[in-house]
Design a protein around this motif. Sequence first.
Motif, PDB file in Angstrom:
ATOM      1  N   ASN A  65      10.492 -10.486  34.074  1.00  0.00           N
ATOM      2  CA  ASN A  65      11.768 -10.675  34.786  1.00  0.00           C
ATOM      3  C   ASN A  65      12.947 -10.524  33.818  1.00  0.00           C
ATOM      4  N   PRO A  66      13.205  -9.306  33.332  1.00  0.00           N
ATOM      5  CA  PRO A  66      14.205  -9.113  32.256  1.00  0.00           C
ATOM      6  C   PRO A  66      15.572  -9.679  32.609  1.00  0.00           C
ATOM      7  N   ASP A  67      16.119 -10.410  31.645  1.00  0.00           N
ATOM      8  CA  ASP A  67      17.389 -11.112  31.818  1.00  0.00           C
ATOM      9  C   ASP A  67      18.466 -10.385  31.012  1.00  0.00           C
ATOM     10  N   VAL A  68      19.710 -10.441  31.500  1.00  0.00           N
ATOM     11  CA  VAL A  68      20.802  -9.770  30.775  1.00  0.00           C
ATOM     12  C   VAL A  68      20.879 -10.240  29.325  1.00  0.00           C
ATOM     13  N   ALA A  69      20.551 -11.515  29.088  1.00  0.00           N
ATOM     14  CA  ALA A  69      20.649 -12.048  27.727  1.00  0.00           C
ATOM     15  C   ALA A  69      19.684 -11.328  26.783  1.00  0.00           C
ATOM     16  N   GLU A  70      18.496 -10.946  27.300  1.00  0.00           N
ATOM     17  CA  GLU A  70      17.522 -10.246  26.440  1.00  0.00           C
ATOM     18  C   GLU A  70      17.781  -8.733  26.427  1.00  0.00           C
ATOM     19  N   LEU A  71      18.243  -8.214  27.561  1.00  0.00           N
ATOM     20  CA  LEU A  71      18.441  -6.763  27.645  1.00  0.00           C
ATOM     21  C   LEU A  71      19.593  -6.283  26.765  1.00  0.00           C
ATOM     22  N   ARG A  72      20.575  -7.147  26.573  1.00  0.00           N
ATOM     23  CA  ARG A  72      21.793  -6.750  25.847  1.00  0.00           C
ATOM     24  C   ARG A  72      21.456  -6.179  24.464  1.00  0.00           C
ATOM     25  N   ALA A  73      20.618  -6.901  23.709  1.00  0.00           N
ATOM     26  CA  ALA A  73      20.303  -6.464  22.345  1.00  0.00           C
ATOM     27  C   ALA A  73      19.494  -5.164  22.368  1.00  0.00           C
ATOM     28  N   LEU A  74      18.516  -5.075  23.303  1.00  0.00           N
ATOM     29  CA  LEU A  74      17.694  -3.859  23.401  1.00  0.00           C
ATOM     30  C   LEU A  74      18.569  -2.655  23.715  1.00  0.00           C
ATOM     31  N   TYR A  75      19.461  -2.837  24.679  1.00  0.00           N
ATOM     32  CA  TYR A  75      20.305  -1.745  25.169  1.00  0.00           C
ATOM     33  C   TYR A  75      21.268  -1.269  24.081  1.00  0.00           C
ATOM     34  N   ASP A  76      21.973  -2.245  23.488  1.00  0.00           N
ATOM     35  CA  ASP A  76      22.978  -1.872  22.488  1.00  0.00           C
ATOM     36  C   ASP A  76      22.309  -1.168  21.308  1.00  0.00           C
ATOM     37  N   ASP A  77      21.116  -1.623  20.954  1.00  0.00           N
ATOM     38  CA  ASP A  77      20.376  -1.002  19.863  1.00  0.00           C
ATOM     39  C   ASP A  77      19.926   0.415  20.247  1.00  0.00           C
ATOM     40  N   PHE A  78      19.429   0.559  21.468  1.00  0.00           N
ATOM     41  CA  PHE A  78      18.947   1.871  21.929  1.00  0.00           C
ATOM     42  C   PHE A  78      20.073   2.909  21.929  1.00  0.00           C
ATOM     43  N   TRP A  79      21.248   2.519  22.426  1.00  0.00           N
ATOM     44  CA  TRP A  79      22.340   3.484  22.565  1.00  0.00           C
ATOM     45  C   TRP A  79      23.148   3.650  21.266  1.00  0.00           C
ATOM     46  N   ARG A  80      22.753   2.928  20.187  1.00  0.00           N
ATOM     47  CA  ARG A  80      23.370   3.146  18.878  1.00  0.00           C
ATOM     48  C   ARG A  80      22.865   4.454  18.273  1.00  0.00           C
ATOM     49  N   ALA A  81      21.640   4.857  18.669  1.00  0.00           N
ATOM     50  CA  ALA A  81      21.071   6.116  18.141  1.00  0.00           C
ATOM     51  C   ALA A  81      20.430   6.893  19.294  1.00  0.00           C
ATOM     52  N   PRO A  82      21.239   7.303  20.273  1.00  0.00           N
ATOM     53  CA  PRO A  82      20.676   7.893  21.488  1.00  0.00           C
ATOM     54  C   PRO A  82      20.040   9.264  21.265  1.00  0.00           C
ATOM     55  N   GLU A  83      20.375   9.909  20.150  1.00  0.00           N
ATOM     56  CA  GLU A  83      19.889  11.267  19.925  1.00  0.00           C
ATOM     57  C   GLU A  83      18.411  11.296  19.544  1.00  0.00           C
ATOM     58  N   ARG A  84      17.839  10.137  19.210  1.00  0.00           N
ATOM     59  CA  ARG A  84      16.461  10.147  18.713  1.00  0.00           C
ATOM     60  C   ARG A  84      15.439  10.473  19.809  1.00  0.00           C
ATOM     61  N   ALA A  85      15.787  10.280  21.097  1.00  0.00           N
ATOM     62  CA  ALA A  85      14.821  10.561  22.169  1.00  0.00           C
ATOM     63  C   ALA A  85      15.530  10.995  23.446  1.00  0.00           C
ATOM     64  N   GLN A  86      14.912  11.931  24.157  1.00  0.00           N
ATOM     65  CA  GLN A  86      15.467  12.378  25.441  1.00  0.00           C
ATOM     66  C   GLN A  86      14.756  11.696  26.608  1.00  0.00           C
ATOM     67  N   VAL A  87      13.590  11.106  26.300  1.00  0.00           N
ATOM     68  CA  VAL A  87      12.755  10.535  27.355  1.00  0.00           C
ATOM     69  C   VAL A  87      12.457   9.071  27.027  1.00  0.00           C
ATOM     70  N   ILE A  88      12.423   8.229  28.059  1.00  0.00           N
ATOM     71  CA  ILE A  88      11.888   6.878  27.903  1.00  0.00           C
ATOM     72  C   ILE A  88      10.562   6.841  28.653  1.00  0.00           C
TER      73      ILE A  88
END
Length: 365
Positions: A65-88
């Motif tokens: 049940n992902p919560d905004v509090a946990e997703l925030r760090a994952l998301y911000d980290d993922f979009w800091r280097a978006p060029e590394r992958a085109q697919v999730i």
Amino acid sequence: MSHEYFNPVRSVYGAGALSSLPGLLDGQRAVVVTFPEARQLGLVARLEQLLGDRLAGVIDDVRPNPDVAELRALYDDFWRAPERAQVIVAVGGGSAIDTAKALMVGTASGRFDELVESLAAGRPFEPARCKRLIAVPTTAGTGSEVTPWATVWDRAAQKKYSLHLPQTWPDVAVIDPELMLSLPAAVTLQSGLDALSHALESIWNVNANPVSDTFAVAAIHDILDTLPRLMASLDDVGLRGRMALAALKAGMAFSNTRTALAHSISYEMTLRYGLPHGIACSFPLPMVLQRALGRSAERDAVLARALGPLDGAAQRLAAFMERLGVKTRFADYGVTDEQAEKMVAYALTGARGRNFIGTAMREAA
Ligand SMILES: [Fe+2]
């Protein structure tokens, strides 16, 4: 009256289907989003071996049940280097796939809070950039692999948001029953009942259409027959395959209707009483069925195709669930009659509650 059915997800199904993953990447690089236990189950090693240098990273701290509090760090980290992958590539149950859906739509700033602010304000959100999603369910139940919706929780605010955008449809669903062999009994049961709830909720639904009905009826027949047998033989890959297919059919059904009253009730039961989603959305099914019957001759006919004679159908459904060890009354979960009445009245006013045929009829009356 004309109807429309739409589902753009390509699905690849069958024991061993996971091995089709490298080809499905079309030469692109991928980040895997999965649950923490995937590593000790050997799943991460298998994905590393399958994807080789196409694997750009593994995010394995997805919470239930992902919560905004946990997703925030994952998301911000993922979009800091978006060029590394085109697919999730999301590998897991509904929580892993929902997390991937939140990750795949990038805000202009790359900050998750920008997305949450839109969701909280009910404002339309237009992603500035997107990733392609390949969903690989390891449970037979969520249906998230063939729908565009993700549930994002905000426990601090006692709220849940529904993220759904034209961009959040998965591109491909890879359904491999071999991945479900290691699922413990409790999760097998919860996810199977979640699928049953999706199928029934797509029938007592103002958005139902003949194609969603066909998927739903087939799913219900499969689940009523297969789930009790699977609970007695968890390592039977044939039964795992039948449940995986049933959950896929239920997903195809509610991908066009969304859910209804039982799911609307479930959000309260999960937030306030901590019930796992599959139990929270299935224990009220006999009660909701009883409310649905007699509202519309046409809906009754589809329910009869799914459940047999409607006389006693709610009692038979309750007995089916009780035999699986799931209690079906609010009182069994510590909710008084008065609290239950209030909760149902509130659930009927929610977005999913308003999909329930009983609500629409009541408003029209
Ligand atoms: Fe559900």
